[in-house]
Design a protein around this motif. Structure first.
Motif, PDB file in Angstrom:
ATOM      1  N   GLN A   4     -19.482   8.640  -0.703  1.00  0.00           N
ATOM      2  CA  GLN A   4     -19.499   7.438  -1.535  1.00  0.00           C
ATOM      3  C   GLN A   4     -20.736   7.401  -2.419  1.00  0.00           C
ATOM      4  O   GLN A   4     -20.648   7.145  -3.634  1.00  0.00           O
ATOM      5  CB  GLN A   4     -19.456   6.196  -0.651  1.00  0.00           C
ATOM      6  CG  GLN A   4     -19.611   4.876  -1.399  1.00  0.00           C
ATOM      7  CD  GLN A   4     -19.643   3.688  -0.456  1.00  0.00           C
ATOM      8  OE1 GLN A   4     -18.827   3.573   0.439  1.00  0.00           O
ATOM      9  NE2 GLN A   4     -20.605   2.787  -0.672  1.00  0.00           N
ATOM     10  N   MET A  56     -11.761   4.856  -7.486  1.00  0.00           N
ATOM     11  CA  MET A  56     -10.454   5.474  -7.285  1.00  0.00           C
ATOM     12  C   MET A  56      -9.975   6.178  -8.551  1.00  0.00           C
ATOM     13  O   MET A  56      -9.429   7.283  -8.494  1.00  0.00           O
ATOM     14  CB  MET A  56      -9.443   4.418  -6.833  1.00  0.00           C
ATOM     15  CG  MET A  56      -9.737   3.843  -5.462  1.00  0.00           C
ATOM     16  SD  MET A  56      -8.615   2.520  -4.976  1.00  0.00           S
ATOM     17  CE  MET A  56      -7.094   3.425  -4.712  1.00  0.00           C
ATOM     18  N   GLU A 116      -1.850   2.973  -7.040  1.00  0.00           N
ATOM     19  CA  GLU A 116      -2.459   1.804  -6.413  1.00  0.00           C
ATOM     20  C   GLU A 116      -1.495   0.634  -6.238  1.00  0.00           C
ATOM     21  O   GLU A 116      -1.916  -0.488  -5.952  1.00  0.00           O
ATOM     22  CB  GLU A 116      -3.689   1.379  -7.222  1.00  0.00           C
ATOM     23  CG  GLU A 116      -4.754   2.466  -7.270  1.00  0.00           C
ATOM     24  CD  GLU A 116      -5.953   2.093  -8.117  1.00  0.00           C
ATOM     25  OE1 GLU A 116      -6.369   0.916  -8.089  1.00  0.00           O
ATOM     26  OE2 GLU A 116      -6.476   2.968  -8.827  1.00  0.00           O
ATOM     27  N   ASN A 119      -2.568   1.503   5.499  1.00  0.00           N
ATOM     28  CA  ASN A 119      -3.153   2.846   5.438  1.00  0.00           C
ATOM     29  C   ASN A 119      -3.039   3.559   6.774  1.00  0.00           C
ATOM     30  O   ASN A 119      -2.751   4.765   6.835  1.00  0.00           O
ATOM     31  CB  ASN A 119      -4.628   2.763   5.028  1.00  0.00           C
ATOM     32  CG  ASN A 119      -4.812   2.624   3.534  1.00  0.00           C
ATOM     33  OD1 ASN A 119      -3.848   2.660   2.765  1.00  0.00           O
ATOM     34  ND2 ASN A 119      -6.041   2.442   3.109  1.00  0.00           N
ATOM     35  N   HIS A 125     -10.423   7.938   1.492  1.00  0.00           N
ATOM     36  CA  HIS A 125      -9.705   6.696   1.201  1.00  0.00           C
ATOM     37  C   HIS A 125      -8.964   6.161   2.421  1.00  0.00           C
ATOM     38  O   HIS A 125      -9.089   4.991   2.774  1.00  0.00           O
ATOM     39  CB  HIS A 125      -8.716   6.938   0.062  1.00  0.00           C
ATOM     40  CG  HIS A 125      -7.903   5.731  -0.292  1.00  0.00           C
ATOM     41  ND1 HIS A 125      -8.377   4.721  -1.112  1.00  0.00           N
ATOM     42  CD2 HIS A 125      -6.647   5.355   0.065  1.00  0.00           C
ATOM     43  CE1 HIS A 125      -7.451   3.783  -1.224  1.00  0.00           C
ATOM     44  NE2 HIS A 125      -6.398   4.147  -0.529  1.00  0.00           N
ATOM     45  N   HIS A 148     -11.024   5.069   5.823  1.00  0.00           N
ATOM     46  CA  HIS A 148     -12.152   4.155   5.642  1.00  0.00           C
ATOM     47  C   HIS A 148     -12.294   3.180   6.799  1.00  0.00           C
ATOM     48  O   HIS A 148     -13.405   2.937   7.297  1.00  0.00           O
ATOM     49  CB  HIS A 148     -11.973   3.390   4.328  1.00  0.00           C
ATOM     50  CG  HIS A 148     -13.128   2.512   3.979  1.00  0.00           C
ATOM     51  ND1 HIS A 148     -14.326   2.994   3.505  1.00  0.00           N
ATOM     52  CD2 HIS A 148     -13.281   1.162   4.063  1.00  0.00           C
ATOM     53  CE1 HIS A 148     -15.162   1.996   3.297  1.00  0.00           C
ATOM     54  NE2 HIS A 148     -14.557   0.876   3.620  1.00  0.00           N
TER      55      HIS A 148
END
Length: 548
Positions: free
Chosen positions: A68, A253, A265, A338, A365, A368
């Motif tokens: 990150q 992203m 997305e 997710n 992603h 997380h």
């Protein structure tokens, strides 16, 4: 008829420039290994099994946070609006028609109208088709009646656009059911743009023509994701704070799509109809529950069928939540969904079709929420089991430093100088977004992890976009029970550590300040934003995407 002029020299592809690179990944791995090596000395007195487990958890967290930080820093120097290379076609073709799909569920009429009007006004010389699929339960509500009437009479106002309103009686299939129903009405060989109610498109930039050009140049292209930016930041203090946080999330992203894993997305993106046909229905199940993040699910399905995805760095609009209740619900859905996708489609996500860089990027992603769980486990264990400053060093390096880098990146990359907001106000909003809101979201992710592990259904509720009455403090606390419990958990661990490891020595308080800082952020977030929501003076006219 609109014809593209022939260009003998084929332009570079949209993803010619790589933002995610192998060199950067090597740097990230080396930094992460060095951190764990140096940190291991402070926990060497732990039992061997605990020592190994802690090292593994620390490496997992450090790898994620280093990834990150490095790409946030790269955003400052190696990413801008000119990152895309527009394409000219090497042959003459006619612009294809575009179908715009707008799923809705008990939406405020004025917000839904805003999105519909944005599509109508978006420049595109080809044919537009708009399909609205609504599965609202209360069909007698004024918002539903006005919305349906507005759509059905729009053909008279805009005869050049084909418009269809479809009512979906299967409310239990959520948004994915609306998308499946809309799919039946999309003509073959068309391109499809998916929008949420609160999405807006730009009136300039030739967004749609730019996207169409990409599909024509690359027959394997399954989808293009447009860049998304918040347009309702001015609603209240909470939306101002969330906007800084979420706009950077969207920028991360979109930028990592250049070389990394391309993620759809869920809205503000364009798909090839044939790709959707090959992939199959939007509705998918995991252990009897509908997978509630159909966006990343479709990205995985597209790659497994041999299609590719791309990003287009042209801004489109969305609304961010205007209450903590809505923010908690949105992140709960994202993280729970997710996790569903990760466990059901593990083999597809890490298949041979996916490059090493993309595998690392999608891991950042989709894992997380697990990283956040590991962060709290390690922080709590260090505070209790390792006297001294180890817990402080870990929390500062893995939470405070990444957030400070995020603040600086957000201010430099996203600062809108046209807004008449003082620097002091921006600093306050940045702190709130990257410390108060981030801490709140981290705890929400923990809650989502626990619900998934216990087999509890997440459910699905559309993010509130209408006017919201201020909650009583009793209701605020009732709705935030898990977050309040986490506050007491942090305070209790500090108290136990202070007693067991230091015998309440005053000079040992400094070893607990980092964990107390997390508690402070969570407390202040609930106090500052717990009763906020969208008010009547927050009109949609001021919350649309304006020309860039």
């Amino acid at each position: 008829m609109v014809i593209y002029k022939k260009n003998d020299k084929l332009s570079a592809s949209l993803t010619e420039k790589k933002f995610v690179t192998g060199k950067a990944l090597c740097v990230i791995l080396m930094i992460s290994l060095l951190y764990v090596f140096l940190f291991s000395d402070s926990i060497k007195e732990l039992p061997l099994a605990v020592f190994i487990l802690m090292d593994l958890l620390i490496f997992f967290v450090v790898l994620h946070k280093t990834y990150q930080i490095l790409y946030d820093i790269k955003l400052l120097f190696w990413f801008d609006r000119d990152f895309d290379t527009p394409l000219d076609f090497p042959k003459e073709i006619q612009l294809p028609s575009i179908t715009f799909v707008i799923p809705s569920y008990q939406e405020p009429f004025n917000v839904a109208k805003m999105t519909f009007d944005s599509v109508v006004n978006a420049p595109y010389p080809g044919l537009k088709v708009i399909i609205v699929v609504d599965n609202s339960k209360n069909v007698l509500a004024d918002d539903f009646v006005n919305w349906k009437s507005y759509i059905e009479t729009s053909q008279l106002r805009h005869p050049e656009i084909t418009v269809k309103f479809v009512y979906n009686e299967e409310q239990d299939k959520l948004k994915s059911g609306n998308l499946d129903l809309a799919h039946r009405f999309i003509s073959p060989d068309e391109l499809v743009v998916f929008l949420d109610v609160d999405s807006t498109l730009p009136n300039s930039c030739n967004l749609l023509e730019r996207a169409v050009a990409e599909f024509e140049a690359d027959k394997a292209l399954g989808f293009i994701q447009f860049r998304i930016r918040a347009t309702n930041c001015h609603f209240n203090g909470l939306t101002q704070a969330i906007t800084w946080h979420q706009d950077l999330l969207r920028l991360r992203m979109i930028s990592r799509g250049y070389g990394g894993y391309k993620i759809f997305e869920g809205h503000n993106g364009m798909w090839r109809k044939k790709a959707l046909d090959d992939i199959g229905p939007w509705t998918s199940y995991y252990k009897g529950d509908i997978i509630i993040t159909e966006d990343i699910l479709k990205s995985v399905d597209a790659f497994s069928k041999g299609y590719t995805g791309k990003q287009l760095n042209i801004e489109t609009g969305e609304w961010v939540p205007s209450s903590l209740h809505a923010l908690d619900g949105m992140w709960s859905r994202w993280m729970y969904g997710n996790t569903q996708v990760f466990f059901k489609y593990f083999n597809k996500i890490y298949s041979e079709r996916v490059s090493i860089l993309s595998k690392f990027d999608i891991s950042y992603h989709i894992l997380h929420q697990f990283v956040i769980g590991c962060f709290f486990v390690v922080a709590f264990a260090l505070q209790l089991l390792v006297p001294g400053g180890s817990a402080t060093i870990f929390i500062v390096s893995m939470f405070v430093v990444p957030q400070l880098v995020g603040i600086f990146t957000s201010y430099v990359s996203l600062n809108d100088k046209s807004q008449s907001i003082s620097i002091k106000r921006k600093v306050m909003d940045l702190y709130s977004g990257f410390f108060l809101i981030e801490t709140f979201i981290m705890v929400t992710q923990m809650k989502s992890n626990i619900k998934f592990i216990l087999g509890m259904s997440q459910g699905w509720k559309v993010t509130e976009k209408g006017f919201e009455n201020a909650m009583s403090w009793m209701n605020v606390l009732r709705n935030r029970l898990f977050h309040v419990a986490m506050i007491f958990m942090c305070l209790s661990i500090c108290f136990v550590s202070w007693f067991v490891n230091y015998g309440f020595a005053f000079d040992a308080v400094k070893y607990h300040l980092a964990l107390l800082f997390l508690s402070f952020n969570l407390v202040w977030c609930i106090i500052a934003f717990g009763r906020q929501g969208r008010q009547e003076h927050n009109n949609v006219e001021s919350a649309m995407l304006h020309d860039i």
